[in-house]
Design a protein around this motif. Structure first.
Motif, PDB file in Angstrom:
ATOM      1  N   GLU A 115       0.787  -1.307  -0.083  1.00 29.35           N
ATOM      2  CA  GLU A 115      -0.158  -0.128  -0.071  1.00 29.35           C
ATOM      3  C   GLU A 115       0.787   1.231   0.096  1.00 29.35           C
ATOM      4  O   GLU A 115       0.356   2.530   0.570  1.00 29.35           O
ATOM      5  CB  GLU A 115      -0.956   0.140   1.240  1.00 29.35           C
ATOM      6  CG  GLU A 115      -1.919  -1.207   0.972  1.00 29.35           C
ATOM      7  CD  GLU A 115      -2.739  -1.107   2.142  1.00 29.35           C
ATOM      8  OE1 GLU A 115      -3.881  -0.697   1.963  1.00 29.35           O
ATOM      9  OE2 GLU A 115      -2.622  -1.382   3.478  1.00 29.35           O
ATOM     10  N   PRO A 199      -5.129   5.293  -0.918  1.00 29.51           N
ATOM     11  CA  PRO A 199      -5.533   4.424  -2.116  1.00 29.51           C
ATOM     12  C   PRO A 199      -6.886   5.188  -2.816  1.00 29.51           C
ATOM     13  O   PRO A 199      -7.411   6.040  -2.425  1.00 29.51           O
ATOM     14  CB  PRO A 199      -6.282   3.182  -1.272  1.00 29.51           C
ATOM     15  CG  PRO A 199      -6.385   3.662   0.202  1.00 29.51           C
ATOM     16  CD  PRO A 199      -5.294   4.935   0.059  1.00 29.51           C
ATOM     17  N   GLU A 201     -10.058   5.718  -4.290  1.00 29.08           N
ATOM     18  CA  GLU A 201     -11.482   5.170  -4.065  1.00 29.08           C
ATOM     19  C   GLU A 201     -12.228   4.263  -4.949  1.00 29.08           C
ATOM     20  O   GLU A 201     -12.326   4.816  -6.172  1.00 29.08           O
ATOM     21  CB  GLU A 201     -12.512   6.359  -3.644  1.00 29.08           C
ATOM     22  CG  GLU A 201     -13.725   5.930  -2.847  1.00 29.08           C
ATOM     23  CD  GLU A 201     -14.515   7.145  -2.352  1.00 29.08           C
ATOM     24  OE1 GLU A 201     -15.688   6.926  -2.223  1.00 29.08           O
ATOM     25  OE2 GLU A 201     -13.969   8.213  -2.729  1.00 29.08           O
ATOM     26  N   GLY A 202     -12.619   3.167  -4.701  1.00 30.40           N
ATOM     27  CA  GLY A 202     -13.239   2.274  -5.590  1.00 30.40           C
ATOM     28  C   GLY A 202     -12.488   1.377  -6.490  1.00 30.40           C
ATOM     29  O   GLY A 202     -12.941   0.441  -6.846  1.00 30.40           O
ATOM     30  N   GLU A 203     -10.948   1.599  -6.031  1.00 32.86           N
ATOM     31  CA  GLU A 203     -10.110   0.696  -7.044  1.00 32.86           C
ATOM     32  C   GLU A 203      -9.591  -0.513  -5.881  1.00 32.86           C
ATOM     33  O   GLU A 203      -9.061  -0.113  -4.811  1.00 32.86           O
ATOM     34  CB  GLU A 203      -8.926   1.552  -7.197  1.00 32.86           C
ATOM     35  CG  GLU A 203      -7.709   0.973  -8.299  1.00 32.86           C
ATOM     36  CD  GLU A 203      -8.544   0.679  -9.563  1.00 32.86           C
ATOM     37  OE1 GLU A 203      -7.961  -0.508 -10.270  1.00 32.86           O
ATOM     38  OE2 GLU A 203      -9.483   1.503 -10.228  1.00 32.86           O
ATOM     39  N   GLU A 204      -9.772  -1.733  -6.590  1.00 39.33           N
ATOM     40  CA  GLU A 204      -9.398  -2.849  -5.761  1.00 39.33           C
ATOM     41  C   GLU A 204      -8.046  -3.374  -5.854  1.00 39.33           C
ATOM     42  O   GLU A 204      -7.401  -3.638  -4.888  1.00 39.33           O
ATOM     43  CB  GLU A 204     -10.575  -3.940  -5.897  1.00 39.33           C
ATOM     44  CG  GLU A 204     -11.743  -3.723  -5.533  1.00 39.33           C
ATOM     45  CD  GLU A 204     -11.872  -3.715  -3.958  1.00 39.33           C
ATOM     46  OE1 GLU A 204     -11.372  -4.143  -3.412  1.00 39.33           O
ATOM     47  OE2 GLU A 204     -12.943  -2.740  -3.623  1.00 39.33           O
ATOM     48  N   GLU A 205      -7.484  -3.345  -7.141  1.00 42.52           N
ATOM     49  CA  GLU A 205      -6.354  -3.763  -7.447  1.00 42.52           C
ATOM     50  C   GLU A 205      -5.137  -2.642  -7.451  1.00 42.52           C
ATOM     51  O   GLU A 205      -5.485  -1.721  -8.492  1.00 42.52           O
ATOM     52  CB  GLU A 205      -6.167  -4.469  -8.679  1.00 42.52           C
ATOM     53  CG  GLU A 205      -5.006  -5.105  -9.128  1.00 42.52           C
ATOM     54  CD  GLU A 205      -4.867  -6.130 -10.243  1.00 42.52           C
ATOM     55  OE1 GLU A 205      -3.851  -6.424 -10.874  1.00 42.52           O
ATOM     56  OE2 GLU A 205      -5.968  -6.379 -10.842  1.00 42.52           O
ATOM     57  N   GLU A 206      -4.231  -2.621  -6.680  1.00 42.94           N
ATOM     58  CA  GLU A 206      -3.010  -1.622  -6.637  1.00 42.94           C
ATOM     59  C   GLU A 206      -3.825  -0.059  -6.487  1.00 42.94           C
ATOM     60  O   GLU A 206      -3.483   0.539  -7.419  1.00 42.94           O
ATOM     61  CB  GLU A 206      -2.113  -1.520  -7.755  1.00 42.94           C
ATOM     62  CG  GLU A 206      -1.387  -2.916  -7.666  1.00 42.94           C
ATOM     63  CD  GLU A 206      -0.235  -3.168  -8.830  1.00 42.94           C
ATOM     64  OE1 GLU A 206      -0.517  -2.617  -9.864  1.00 42.94           O
ATOM     65  OE2 GLU A 206       0.821  -3.234  -8.606  1.00 42.94           O
ATOM     66  N   PRO A 207      -4.772   0.034  -5.467  1.00 40.23           N
ATOM     67  CA  PRO A 207      -5.240   1.344  -5.378  1.00 40.23           C
ATOM     68  C   PRO A 207      -4.399   2.630  -5.260  1.00 40.23           C
ATOM     69  O   PRO A 207      -4.735   3.802  -5.851  1.00 40.23           O
ATOM     70  CB  PRO A 207      -6.234   1.039  -4.239  1.00 40.23           C
ATOM     71  CG  PRO A 207      -5.485   0.141  -3.457  1.00 40.23           C
ATOM     72  CD  PRO A 207      -4.834  -0.929  -4.384  1.00 40.23           C
TER      73      PRO A 207
END
Length: 457
Positions: A115, A199, A201-207
């Protein structure tokens, strides 16, 4: 033989300090070779220099007093002030490099780990890698997009900008790290730049990586694939500063070799009329061997000189060879300043000292003079005469004790043309470190010495 402290010459230090302010402004705003070329071209055009490509396209003729420049792919620059004598009688050349040690981004640099978003780097030139961690860094570069647009990026220089950096291991957990040699304590693959932690917002992969890409897209219109055709340089963030309680010195990034390239450029800008054609040659890639199309080993200078001679109505292959052979050059590059903290690597009577004027290095190279240009005694004698007549403070030096190491410049490459060449520049403390130190009076004496060379040699 001992040299005098050059400060003793100046009861009134106004000119020394004024020139240093202009120099500080230059190295503060021009931290890459591209930025140097852009700034110098703008100043040259204001001084009446014209692009040689324009001269060629229009079929115009050059004459004594005309001023032209040639831009080498945005990373190198050659300026010519046409002299009264035919070019085949030789030129007076000031040659310096405008690249400096730094960190370059790799072609596929951006990644996320636990992260945190980071940029992968590849160091450029000779650096002590441990010096680049835990200091504020800035990102300078250009992105060339597929549609032909070039996007310039500078992050970390404005006071409102964020800065970037490289983390280091805390002292509490450094037992094994501290047992390593200095060359290994920070490895090249660990010089990765920390650039973000929020991160998207709303991004799951490599946010977090996605958040950085979103910022670059919004501000610069850059997609991740655009890194493939980009050139990004990571440099110390911040301006050059006065150094010392007496403000006698300058601390700044990239003084190797902009502390010589700027006075060289300023010297040719000062000339109005010269007997022999004056040239200021500013090149790239010296720190990695002067290779490639923008390095001194390319044919750029030779080809450009041929074009200038042709525009003067003087070109033939034989006359070009004569022009190069009959030329004289100062390879304007830095020398190592004597450091009282490390006297063991220097030989005192053959060292350069801060505040003692410009420095001549008859030879550089390593150990048994390997890879050096060794200037002729007769040439050095002529230079001594000119410098003494113009009351230029100068000293001579070697780059440390014989078996300590060494270094090279572009001098030997120009000497291959059989011209007279010697290294001549400014002594530097902390050479190749993120922040280097020079003496203001040495910078000014270098400028005066370069002017004397163009006027009187």
């Amino acid at each position: 033989m001992k040299t005098e402290n050059a400060w003793k010459k100046y009861a009134d230090k106004t000119e020394v300090f004024a020139f240093s302010e202009a120099y500080k402004n230059f190295i503060s705003s021009c931290k890459t070779e591209r930025e140097c070329v852009i700034e110098m071209m703008q100043q040259a055009e204001k001084a009446g220099y014209r692009n040689i490509d324009e001269i060629i396209e229009k079929g115009e003729a050059l004459k004594a007093g005309d001023k032209v420049y040639a831009n080498n792919k945005g990373k190198g620059l050659a300026l010519y002030l046409i002299g009264e004598e035919p070019l085949e009688k030789g030129m007076r050349i000031l040659g310096a490099h405008i690249d400096s040690p730094r960190l370059d981004l790799k072609q596929n640099p951006l990644y996320e780990d636990q992260e945190l978003a980071l940029l992968d780097t590849h160091y450029y030139g000779g650096v002590k890698k441990y010096q680049w961690v835990t200091i504020p860094l800035a990102l300078h570069g250009v992105v060339s997009k597929k549609d032909g647009e070039n996007v310039t990026v500078v992050i970390g220089e404005d006071e409102k900008d964020p800065v970037l950096g490289i983390s280091d291991l805390l002292i509490h957990l450094s037992q094994k790290q501290l047992q390593k040699t200095a060359a290994e304590v920070v490895e090249g693959e660990k010089l990765d730049i920390l650039v973000g932690s929020i991160p998207l917002e709303g991004e799951e992969e490599e946010p977090v990586k996605a958040q950085i890409l979103a910022i670059l897209k919004e501000k610069y219109g850059i997609e991740e694939e655009d890194f493939l055709s980009a050139e990004f340089e990571v440099v110390p963030a911040g301006k050059a500063r006065d150094y010392g309680l007496d403000r006698s010195m300058i601390m700044g990034y990239g003084q190797d070799d902009r502390v010589c390239s700027y006075p060289s450029f300023a010297a040719i800008m000062e000339q109005k009329q010269v007997k022999y054609t004056s040239v200021c040659l500013l090149v790239d890639k010296e720190e990695i061997g002067s290779v490639g199309a923008t390095g001194m080993q390319s044919k750029f200078f030779e080809n450009t000189t041929a074009e200038v001679m042709n525009a003067c109505g003087q070109y033939s292959e034989l006359k070009l060879r004569r022009a190069l052979k009959n030329s004289m050059m100062l390879s304007s590059d830095v020398s190592a300043a004597f450091d009282p903290n490390f006297p063991e690597v220097m030989e005192k009577k053959n060292s350069a000292y801060l505040g003692h004027g410009m420095t001549f290095n008859k030879y550089t190279g390593a150990r048994g003079k390997s890879g050096s240009n060794d200037a002729n005694a007769e040439y050095l004698a002529k230079l001594r005469k000119v410098m003494d007549e113009e009351q230029i403070a100068f000293q001579t030096a070697e780059l440390g004790k014989v078996d300590q190491g060494g270094g090279g410049t572009i001098a030997y490459i120009l000497a291959n043309y059989n011209m007279e060449v010697i290294d001549c520049g400014v002594a530097v403390l902390n050479m190749h470190a993120p922040w280097e130190i020079t003496s203001k009076v040495d910078v000014y004496e270098a400028y005066r010495g370069y002017c004397a060379f163009l006027q009187n040699m």
